[in-house]
Design a protein around this motif. Structure first.
Motif, PDB file in Angstrom:
ATOM      1  N   ASP A 160       0.798  -1.226   0.000  1.00 25.90           N
ATOM      2  CA  ASP A 160       0.000   0.000   0.000  1.00 25.90           C
ATOM      3  C   ASP A 160       0.832   1.277   0.000  1.00 25.90           C
ATOM      4  O   ASP A 160       0.290   2.367   0.028  1.00 25.90           O
ATOM      5  N   MET A 161       2.145   1.144  -0.058  1.00 22.41           N
ATOM      6  CA  MET A 161       3.027   2.287   0.043  1.00 22.41           C
ATOM      7  C   MET A 161       3.284   2.887  -1.336  1.00 22.41           C
ATOM      8  O   MET A 161       3.666   2.181  -2.263  1.00 22.41           O
ATOM      9  N   ARG A 162       3.065   4.173  -1.469  1.00 21.17           N
ATOM     10  CA  ARG A 162       3.434   4.846  -2.706  1.00 21.17           C
ATOM     11  C   ARG A 162       4.802   5.492  -2.560  1.00 21.17           C
ATOM     12  O   ARG A 162       5.618   5.466  -3.464  1.00 21.17           O
ATOM     13  N   HIS A 206      -1.277   9.799   4.622  1.00 22.50           N
ATOM     14  CA  HIS A 206       0.121   9.902   4.999  1.00 22.50           C
ATOM     15  C   HIS A 206       0.297   9.550   6.476  1.00 22.50           C
ATOM     16  O   HIS A 206      -0.651   9.602   7.253  1.00 22.50           O
ATOM     17  N   SER A 221       0.489   6.719   1.277  1.00 25.66           N
ATOM     18  CA  SER A 221      -0.066   5.479   0.736  1.00 25.66           C
ATOM     19  C   SER A 221      -0.555   5.713  -0.683  1.00 25.66           C
ATOM     20  O   SER A 221      -0.721   6.859  -1.120  1.00 25.66           O
ATOM     21  N   ARG A 222      -0.830   4.640  -1.366  1.00 23.35           N
ATOM     22  CA  ARG A 222      -1.360   4.786  -2.726  1.00 23.35           C
ATOM     23  C   ARG A 222      -2.785   5.319  -2.708  1.00 23.35           C
ATOM     24  O   ARG A 222      -3.324   5.689  -3.732  1.00 23.35           O
TER      25      ARG A 222
END
Length: 161
Positions: free
Chosen positions: A62-64, A87, A82-83
């Protein structure tokens, strides 16, 4: 007046990073630790799990974006997006074979140690998820699946280079 020694806190001597992760996760309700043996030396794995601003963001589904904002010895701070646009500001500990990051709402823990059964392989463990604010608990939905995805991505990253 005599000088009496201060009481000593129990030490977790002898616990490798993966066992330490299991011990910490045992105190977090809803946490699931996913482990996987990876066909790579621990010396190859450790830099990837320690790379907060690079590799780690690619591993966590899920991390952008994850940016290291402060490092003081083994203490670290990072900011994540996150995507989904949310934040988080993380505080944590980064040591060889060990990373534990937590924010108000998210927990990420990853650890690596040489395999005890297969020379040249590494045992890696992951836990993480959405935290219940004010409590030592994770929302249990998807924790195991996310852990499997992180370790699959790490394995693929090391296999394909």
């Amino acid at each position: 007046m005599t000088d009496t020694p201060l009481p000593q806190w129990p030490a977790a001597a002898g616990l490798d990073p993966v066992r330490r992760l299991h011990a910490l996760a045992a105190g977090v309700r809803g946490a699931r630790v996913t482990t996987r043996e990876i066909a790579a030396r621990c010396a190859e794995v450790e830099p990837l799990i320690a790379d907060i601003g690079g590799e780690l963001a690619l591993l966590v589904p899920d991390m952008r974006r994850l940016t290291l904002t402060r490092s003081d010895g083994d203490r670290v701070e990072a900011v994540a997006r996150s995507r989904f646009g949310m934040h988080a500001r993380f505080h944590g500990v980064r040591r060889p074979g060990w990373l534990w990051l937590q924010s108000r709402f998210v927990l990420i823990g990853i650890a690596a140690t040489p395999s005890a059964t297969t020379p040249g392989h590494t045992l890696v463990a992951f836990t993480g998820g959405v935290r219940v604010p004010g409590r030592a608990a994770l929302v249990p939905v998807g924790v195991g699946r996310a852990g499997r995805r992180v370790l699959e991505r790490l394995d693929a990253r090391l296999t394909t280079g």
